[in-house]
Design a protein around this motif. Structure first.
Motif, mmCIF file in Angstrom:
data_model
loop_
_atom_site.group_PDB
_atom_site.id
_atom_site.type_symbol
_atom_site.label_atom_id
_atom_site.label_comp_id
_atom_site.label_asym_id
_atom_site.label_seq_id
_atom_site.Cartn_x
_atom_site.Cartn_y
_atom_site.Cartn_z
ATOM 1 N N UNK A 74 -31.877 10.619 28.119
ATOM 2 C CA UNK A 74 -32.917 11.432 28.894
ATOM 3 C C UNK A 74 -32.911 11.313 30.335
ATOM 4 N N UNK A 75 -32.254 10.063 30.962
ATOM 5 C CA UNK A 75 -32.154 10.114 32.391
ATOM 6 C C UNK A 75 -30.857 10.999 32.836
ATOM 7 N N UNK A 76 -29.945 11.485 31.945
ATOM 8 C CA UNK A 76 -28.904 12.329 32.626
ATOM 9 C C UNK A 76 -29.202 13.696 32.506
ATOM 10 N N UNK A 77 -30.546 13.813 31.641
ATOM 11 C CA UNK A 77 -30.853 15.487 31.537
ATOM 12 C C UNK A 77 -31.360 16.085 32.802
ATOM 13 N N UNK A 78 -30.941 17.335 33.272
ATOM 14 C CA UNK A 78 -31.748 17.757 34.336
ATOM 15 C C UNK A 78 -32.555 18.548 34.044
ATOM 16 N N UNK A 79 -32.992 19.335 33.060
ATOM 17 C CA UNK A 79 -34.024 20.277 32.700
ATOM 18 C C UNK A 79 -35.097 19.517 31.699
ATOM 19 N N UNK A 80 -35.409 18.597 32.210
ATOM 20 C CA UNK A 80 -36.706 17.664 31.605
ATOM 21 C C UNK A 80 -37.645 17.349 32.541
ATOM 22 N N UNK A 81 -38.925 16.841 32.152
ATOM 23 C CA UNK A 81 -40.005 16.687 33.264
ATOM 24 C C UNK A 81 -39.632 15.133 33.696
ATOM 25 N N UNK A 82 -40.324 14.794 34.831
ATOM 26 C CA UNK A 82 -40.630 13.480 35.612
ATOM 27 C C UNK A 82 -40.652 12.327 34.593
ATOM 28 N N UNK A 83 -41.669 12.508 33.839
ATOM 29 C CA UNK A 83 -42.135 11.521 33.026
ATOM 30 C C UNK A 83 -41.057 11.254 31.927
ATOM 31 N N UNK A 84 -40.413 12.074 31.229
ATOM 32 C CA UNK A 84 -39.339 11.741 30.355
ATOM 33 C C UNK A 84 -38.176 10.876 31.022
ATOM 34 N N UNK A 85 -37.911 11.249 32.130
ATOM 35 C CA UNK A 85 -36.861 10.574 32.840
ATOM 36 C C UNK A 85 -37.169 9.327 33.280
ATOM 37 N N UNK A 86 -38.517 9.058 33.660
ATOM 38 C CA UNK A 86 -39.067 7.838 33.879
ATOM 39 C C UNK A 86 -38.929 6.733 32.850
ATOM 40 N N UNK A 87 -39.625 7.282 31.664
ATOM 41 C CA UNK A 87 -39.565 6.362 30.453
ATOM 42 C C UNK A 87 -38.177 6.285 30.068
ATOM 43 N N UNK A 88 -37.349 7.297 29.986
ATOM 44 C CA UNK A 88 -35.954 7.190 29.519
ATOM 45 C C UNK A 88 -35.119 6.084 30.335
ATOM 46 N N UNK A 89 -35.422 5.885 31.720
ATOM 47 C CA UNK A 89 -34.984 5.095 32.512
ATOM 48 C C UNK A 89 -35.514 3.544 32.155
ATOM 49 N N UNK A 90 -36.724 3.389 31.583
ATOM 50 C CA UNK A 90 -37.199 2.204 31.540
ATOM 51 C C UNK A 90 -36.390 1.687 29.968
ATOM 52 N N UNK A 91 -36.460 2.687 28.793
ATOM 53 C CA UNK A 91 -35.611 2.357 27.753
ATOM 54 C C UNK A 91 -34.294 2.058 27.946
#
Length: 394
Positions: A69-86
């Motif tokens: 999720x952190x590496x995907x470009x076409x996702x919202x900011x909240x999925x990236x933040x949650x993915x970064x925590x996971x």
């Protein structure tokens, strides 16, 4: 020559130090109970380990999903933040969580169950601190923008925010761990509270500007490159720092103002004006005929509506001035760029001049009329008299 055995060495050390004797006794109890438990419950242990392995595999898969999720470009900011925590989930926490979940099935002895519970408490507290830290810092960095360098946004403030959030999260985690293992943390918490109050009072001004920087990050009243106006100052924001904001005024000098004082003022951001309004005053001479005065608003409206970005509002006579018939023209320019607004207003003004020249409409300018009398007392008019037949005809 005989070599002393390990048991004999342990016994000798225990005889010299009672604390070593107690530790050795606890270790022997742990070893004996664990060995007996494995011997009698080996089948349950194997099944529990298998279930634990499946749990570890699932949790590890979730961690890998967070990394993707952190590496995907076409996702919202909240999925990236949650993915970064996971993605920051620790393997030690995954193993202790699995052991905690399956320990009840294998019916371990009290000493083994207590050990698993202690390790899980430590891992869970530290992991929760990491998750909270990543969520907070991820949110702050998103609100600050993609480029958080010191020259573009609040890079220095974000660095201090990282340090403060990390320190607070891990201090709370350590206090929870100490409390769960039976340590009295009341005095420690009181000491930390008193120390925090003392530091806060000593650095009140710094923290005030730091929180003002946070307000700029989250509320975004302006960004670097925006044109702002407060009091009598108009300028472009050049940099936003931890304590101050630097603005290049239109007069050329650099204005440095603290973030707290800047936010306490009525601030106008001129960079994101979607609709700019122009007000023009048109004054024509009193010699303009009533018919021409009646047609004048339609002439001006046609000129304004011919421009794509201009929206006509009204044009009407508003006053009989001292030396002019006054009209007010109001129109909007739909564009953020102030240069587009200036160019549109300039073009409309030139076209009004051209149209009035073709129609023979004269713009008024301040004038003063002097009336004089002839020696015989007859009034000499400053303009040509209108023939009587024309007056009767009118």
């Amino acid at each position: 020559m005989s070599v002393p055995t390990k048991t004999a060495s342990n016994a000798h050390a225990a005889a010299e130090d009672p604390s070593i004797a107690k530790s050795l006794s606890d270790a022997e109890i742990f070893y004996d109970q664990t060995a007996g438990w494995i011997a009698t419950h080996y089948m349950s242990i194997v099944i529990a380990c298998s279930i634990g392995a499946v749990i570890i595999a699932v949790l590890y898969g979730l961690r890998m999903l967070g990394t993707r999720l952190c590496r995907r470009e076409h996702v919202g900011h909240w999925p990236k933040i949650i993915g970064r925590a996971i993605a920051r989930t620790n393997l030690f926490f995954i193993v202790t969580l699995a052991a905690r979940l399956v320990s009840g099935y294998a019916n371990p002895p009290a000493v083994v169950s207590t050990t698993i519970g202690f390790l899980f408490t430590v891992a869970a507290a530290l992991q929760a601190a990491i998750w909270v830290r990543e969520l907070i810092i991820g949110t702050v960095e998103y609100r600050a923008g993609d480029d958080d360098s010191g020259s573009s946004t609040l890079g220095s403030a974000i660095g201090i925010i990282r340090l403060l959030v990390t320190s607070i999260c891990f201090i709370v985690a350590i206090l929870l761990i100490l409390d769960n293992i039976g340590v009295n943390i009341t005095g420690l918490v009181a000491s930390l509270g008193i120390g925090g109050i003392a530091i806060g009072l000593a650095a009140q001004g710094i923290f005030s500007d730091l929180f003002a920087s946070l307000a700029i990050i989250f509320d975004r009243p302006f960004r670097r490159g925006d044109t702002v106006r407060w009091d009598q100052t108009v300028g472009t924001v050049e940099s936003i720092g931890l304590k101050t904001t630097r603005v290049r005024a239109t007069t050329g000098e650099e204005v440095v103002i603290s973030n707290t004082n800047l936010l306490n003022k009525e601030l106008r951001n001129l960079a994101h004006t979607m609709r700019r309004r122009a007000t023009l005053m048109l004054g024509v001479t009193y010699q303009t005929s009533p018919e021409t005065c009646r047609r004048l608003p339609d002439m001006v409206k046609a000129i304004v509506t011919a421009h794509d970005k201009a929206v006509f509002l009204h044009c009407c006579m508003i006053n009989f001035g001292a030396s002019s018939l006054d009209y007010e023209l109001l129109f909007d320019v739909i564009d953020e760029d102030v240069e587009v607004f200036n160019a549109t207003r300039h073009s409309i003004c030139i076209e009004i001049l051209e149209r009035f020249a073709r129609e023979g409409i004269d713009f008024a300018y301040p004038t003063q009329t002097t009336f004089t009398a002839a020696p015989d007392g007859r009034m000499i008019m400053p303009y040509a008299e209108i023939p009587a037949e024309l007056l009767h005809k009118g």
